[in-house]
Design an enzyme around this catalytic site. Structure first.
Site, PDB file in Angstrom:
ATOM      1  NE  ARG A   1      42.799  38.810  48.500  1.00 12.91           N
ATOM      2  CZ  ARG A   1      42.795  38.058  47.493  1.00 12.91           C
ATOM      3  NH1 ARG A   1      43.936  37.325  47.300  1.00 12.91           N
ATOM      4  NH2 ARG A   1      42.358  38.279  46.637  1.00 12.91           N
TER       5      ARG A   1
ATOM      6  CE1 TYR B   1      44.703  45.393  48.129  1.00 11.02           C
ATOM      7  CE2 TYR B   1      44.116  44.726  45.913  1.00 11.02           C
ATOM      8  CZ  TYR B   1      44.078  44.657  47.343  1.00 11.02           C
ATOM      9  OH  TYR B   1      43.409  43.447  47.883  1.00 11.02           O
TER      10      TYR B   1
ATOM     11  CG  HIS C   1      40.482  40.687  53.229  1.00  7.26           C
ATOM     12  ND1 HIS C   1      40.533  39.839  52.309  1.00  7.26           N
ATOM     13  CD2 HIS C   1      40.079  41.659  52.559  1.00  7.26           C
ATOM     14  CE1 HIS C   1      39.884  39.979  51.036  1.00  7.26           C
ATOM     15  NE2 HIS C   1      39.528  41.514  51.313  1.00  7.26           N
TER      16      HIS C   1
ATOM     17  CG  HIS D   1      41.383  40.759  42.325  1.00  6.28           C
ATOM     18  ND1 HIS D   1      42.232  41.884  42.578  1.00  6.28           N
ATOM     19  CD2 HIS D   1      40.968  40.276  43.480  1.00  6.28           C
ATOM     20  CE1 HIS D   1      42.442  41.989  43.913  1.00  6.28           C
ATOM     21  NE2 HIS D   1      41.601  40.889  44.449  1.00  6.28           N
TER      22      HIS D   1
ATOM     23  NE  ARG E   1      39.682  36.233  47.006  1.00  4.85           N
ATOM     24  CZ  ARG E   1      39.870  35.652  45.617  1.00  4.85           C
ATOM     25  NH1 ARG E   1      40.510  34.512  45.318  1.00  4.85           N
ATOM     26  NH2 ARG E   1      39.793  36.460  44.496  1.00  4.85           N
TER      27      ARG E   1
ATOM     28  CE  LYS F   1      35.695  36.215  46.749  1.00  4.41           C
ATOM     29  NZ  LYS F   1      35.508  37.604  46.597  1.00  4.41           N
TER      30      LYS F   1
END
Length: 301
Positions: A243, A275, A240, A266, A151, A175
């Site tokens: 990514r 994806y 992004h 994730h 990220r 995150k």
């Protein structure tokens, strides 16, 4: 003075979010931006806006993406709830703001040819006796974005010692302060080592800028400038998007979805599954070339 009340009350609202709700810096920045843009649109009278004014403001957002409208509406609704709770106004007109659906958008896709053009542009810059430090930094940034799927925030905040010359992975804090192992290719490691030689040993960050590290906005500008130089439309390229390219190209190459989830950081595999939409052509090819029925002679009428 027009707008001064908006500024004062927005500042109080953001202080409340930080102190009571523990809002992250990025969240506060996004709220401030959305609120002050709305204030500017309304001539500095956001805090006095009534339901009809907010409904009209929502109409002005019709051309924006649903996710953007949802974010803006959420920010303003929370702001007006705060004003009502704190007694700065007697009513809460936030219900007049739009509530668009939250369908997940498909990510933009960058093809292999476009990625090759980006790297060819970088290689042309480096094909000199003494490459400029800025070009070495660019190489390291793009190698890590596309080669490791970081990220933007994770990338710019990497510590100087994040990449070890002899380890094919690095530890990244993503995150929710969750740490994960991220693979790093040989060429990405080489690019980082070449750039790190220009970063003073007493600097905390791998990509320093001033007293802190490179900002996400500056990274965005660097990537867009590279796209222009490579002849790729700028609206198709961003940190992004690179990514996303990392994820979609790995998946198309046969990567396991669970492994990809781990690499991307994730928490929910449903996020990773988005994806799989780019893999439809590959699935058709697999059926046409690998299915047992392919070996059977076609029926004749």
């Amino acid at each position: 003075m027009t707008g001064s009340r908006d500024h004062r009350l927005v500042a109080l609202f953001l202080e409340m979010l930080a102190a009571e709700a523990g809002a992250a810096t990025n969240t506060l920045s996004a709220y401030r931006s959305d609120l002050m843009l709305a204030s500017a649109t309304l001539g500095g009278r956001l805090t006095d806006a009534d339901s009809s004014t907010l409904a009209a403001l929502g109409e002005d957002w019709r051309a924006l993406a649903r996710s953007t409208v949802a974010r803006k509406s959420a920010a303003l609704r929370r702001f007006f709830a705060f004003l009502a709770d704190e007694g700065h106004r007697a009513d809460d007109p936030g219900a007049a703001l739009p509530r668009p659906g939250t369908a997940r958008a498909l990510p933009k896709v960058l093809g292999h040819a476009d990625v090759d053009r980006l790297f060819a542009t970088i290689e042309a810059r480096l094909a000199v006796a003494h490459p400029r430090p800025g070009d070495l930094r660019l190489s390291a940034l793009i190698e890590l974005l596309y080669g490791s799927g970081l990220r933007a925030t994770e990338l710019v905040s990497l510590p100087r010692s994040a990449v070890h010359p002899e380890q094919p992975y690095m530890i990244v804090k993503g995150k929710g302060e969750r740490e994960r192992l991220v693979p790093i290719s040989d060429r990405a490691r080489a690019a980082v080592i070449a750039w790190r030689g220009h970063v003073a040993t007493d600097r905390a960050w791998l990509f320093p800028s001033g007293k802190r590290h490179l900002s996400r906005i500056r990274l965005y500008q660097i990537v867009r400038a590279l796209a222009v130089e490579a002849g790729i439309p700028v609206d198709r390229v961003s940190p992004h998007v690179l990514r996303h390219a990392f994820a979609t190209h790995l998946l198309a190459g046969g990567a396991d979805l669970r492994a990809l989830q781990t690499m991307l950081g994730h928490a929910d595999i449903a996020t990773t599954e988005i994806y799989t939409h780019v893999d439809a052509s590959r699935l058709v090819e697999l059926v046409n070339t690998r299915h047992p029925l392919v070996e059977l002679a076609p029926r004749r009428g």
